[in-house]
Design a protein around this motif. Sequence first.
Motif, PDB file in Angstrom:
ATOM      1  N   UNK A   1       0.831  -1.208   0.000  1.00 31.75           N
ATOM      2  CA  UNK A   1       0.000   0.000   0.000  1.00 31.75           C
ATOM      3  C   UNK A   1       0.865   1.257   0.000  1.00 31.75           C
ATOM      4  N   UNK A   2       0.901   1.907  -1.139  1.00 23.38           N
ATOM      5  CA  UNK A   2       1.719   3.107  -1.313  1.00 23.38           C
ATOM      6  C   UNK A   2       0.911   4.175  -2.024  1.00 23.38           C
ATOM      7  N   UNK A   3       1.470   5.365  -2.070  1.00 25.01           N
ATOM      8  CA  UNK A   3       0.999   6.349  -3.039  1.00 25.01           C
ATOM      9  C   UNK A   3       1.686   5.951  -4.339  1.00 25.01           C
ATOM     10  N   UNK A   4       0.969   5.248  -5.174  1.00 26.30           N
ATOM     11  CA  UNK A   4       1.625   4.604  -6.322  1.00 26.30           C
ATOM     12  C   UNK A   4       2.071   5.597  -7.385  1.00 26.30           C
ATOM     13  N   UNK A   5       1.551   6.814  -7.333  1.00 25.12           N
ATOM     14  CA  UNK A   5       2.026   7.836  -8.265  1.00 25.12           C
ATOM     15  C   UNK A   5       3.375   8.393  -7.854  1.00 25.12           C
ATOM     16  N   UNK A   6       3.746   8.170  -6.602  1.00 24.38           N
ATOM     17  CA  UNK A   6       5.040   8.676  -6.112  1.00 24.38           C
ATOM     18  C   UNK A   6       6.116   7.611  -6.315  1.00 24.38           C
TER      19      UNK A   6
ATOM     20  N   UNK B   1      10.226   8.956  -2.762  1.00 24.02           N
ATOM     21  CA  UNK B   1       9.232   9.909  -2.218  1.00 24.02           C
ATOM     22  C   UNK B   1       8.372   9.236  -1.158  1.00 24.02           C
TER      23      UNK B   1
ATOM     24  N   UNK C   1       7.836   6.234 -10.689  1.00 23.47           N
ATOM     25  CA  UNK C   1       6.579   6.010  -9.951  1.00 23.47           C
ATOM     26  C   UNK C   1       6.401   4.527  -9.626  1.00 23.47           C
TER      27      UNK C   1
ATOM     28  N   UNK D   1       3.855   2.783  -9.496  1.00 18.39           N
ATOM     29  CA  UNK D   1       2.893   2.072 -10.355  1.00 18.39           C
ATOM     30  C   UNK D   1       3.572   1.487 -11.593  1.00 18.39           C
ATOM     31  N   UNK D   2       4.794   1.970 -11.897  1.00 20.53           N
ATOM     32  CA  UNK D   2       5.520   1.442 -13.055  1.00 20.53           C
ATOM     33  C   UNK D   2       6.434   0.267 -12.680  1.00 20.53           C
TER      34      UNK D   2
END
Lengths: 284, 271
Positions: free
Chosen positions: A110-115, A119, A156, A158-159
């Motif tokens: 669970x992350x801020x996947x855009x970061x 970050x 990021x 998400x990549x």
Amino acid sequence: MSSALECHNARKVFYVKRERKNGSILSRLFARLIPKYKMVEAVDRLTFHVEPGEIFGILGPNGSGKSTLIRLISTLLLPDEGCITVFGHDVVKERFQVRKLINRVSVDAAFFKGLSAMENLSYTARLYDLDKGAWQDTAADILERLGLKTDKLHEPLEDLSRGMQQKIAVARALLTRPLLLLLDEPTTGLDPVSKKEVQDFVLEERALRGTTVVLTTHDMQEADRLCDRIAIIDYGRFVAMDTPGGLKSQVSPNGEDVTLEEVFFALTGKRLKDNGKPENGDVR
Amino acid sequence: MVLVLEINKELRRSYALVERNFNLIKRYLGWEVVFMVYTVVNTLTIAFIGLSPDGSGQDKVLYLVVGALLWGFLSVLFHEVAESVQWERWEGTIEYSFMAPMRRLTYLGGVCLFAAAYGAIRTVIVMFAVVGIFNLDLSSANLLSGLIVLLLSSLSFIGVGLMAATLPLMSAEKGSQAAHILEAAILLVSGVYYDVSVLPAWMQNLSLISPATYTLRAARAALLRGASLHDIRSELLILLATGVILIPLGLLVFNRAELYAMRTGKLKRSG
């Protein structure tokens, strides 16, 4: 020295909505007489303790209460009954103290996947008020030991692959140097290489820093390899608790070579598939 | 000294949320530019309503622009604070943020700091665009009074936002929906683009309990008629009192809602 984790008679009940099937008018009227919610004993009066530096495994199918227990220890849930302490601090009355001592890796990274990874780690470091120079060194060390390439750390999340995301989740948890590390199915869905790398890292971390680990899993080999003791949980209750060898001898008194999978089947009457679902589909 | 160090530590922790959210804005900068352009265009279209074909009606334009800018700022403030919990839930990070050894006041302080900074930046950009295009005359405006109105109304909107932020803790989906309805109701009754006297009587009664009503009345008096702090003291006192009451009340309600979520198992990703 006090136990790393003590759980005494801990109980957690949830009220879940009953499924109402469409049927005849009469059956629907009858259904209205039944209470809308039913009680589910997610954790049913568990008592156990974990010694400092121990890797304690909790083995069970999906819906058996593993994650609820982890969330009770993580101070994210309040027990209905009983008492849980982490290094002597009560998880209800001394939440703030407990939170300083623990960290957690869950099944979904669970992350801020855009970061980017850095970050996200910076966010954790600030939340825990870690010294800037120190956390960056610690993070670099952990990420290197986990075999993560530095060029990926600014992309990021998400990549990145699931395996890399999960390794970064492990790095995030260890960045705060927790005395008690809660691993909630940390290797579920990972490829065999990533799985082994994460398992190796857990063993290395315990050897280096004496970190106490509570590991929930439905991976029998993982439990056998990592855990000093294992509790088998089913319907919120421990049906057995012993060393891996002790559990095996419980179902094989003649000393025959058995696997944990066979132990699990003998004690619960269920077989686990890779995704943690029992083959008989008996999951709450 | 110990207190100063402790406050400094908590501020550093609060900054975690400010930095995180600005990093997310950087990551999705393209969308941010799109939203910004949309907001500027939206404000311009509202402002053009006030303009007569012969070019007169600057007062009306200013009346509408003040409403649009203030609502732009206050709605961002409210939205960012009220949606903070829901956003963490969507991202799946709620459990990590809430199990950090951080006072909830510090967490929410960080959310409010970001909301105020983000809202202010957006409002300033829109203001420059609108003032430039309409060549608005602000020579008679009392900017100091306007600024004080903005600061005091921020307090009361943070308080309302904190209470709205508890709604997703109690009900994952319906809570967020309720926060949007609350925001819409405030927009309707507060006289953002019209005087509240045009509203039906029952709506006028509702306008009395909206802090935005006093914000807009005081801001228009300051920016359109150059009213001094003394002239708008009654509105300022109401805004101050609302903020002083609503912020601690919001924190108290938030703490209660968090305990409820911890008891019922709602403090998790899927709700």
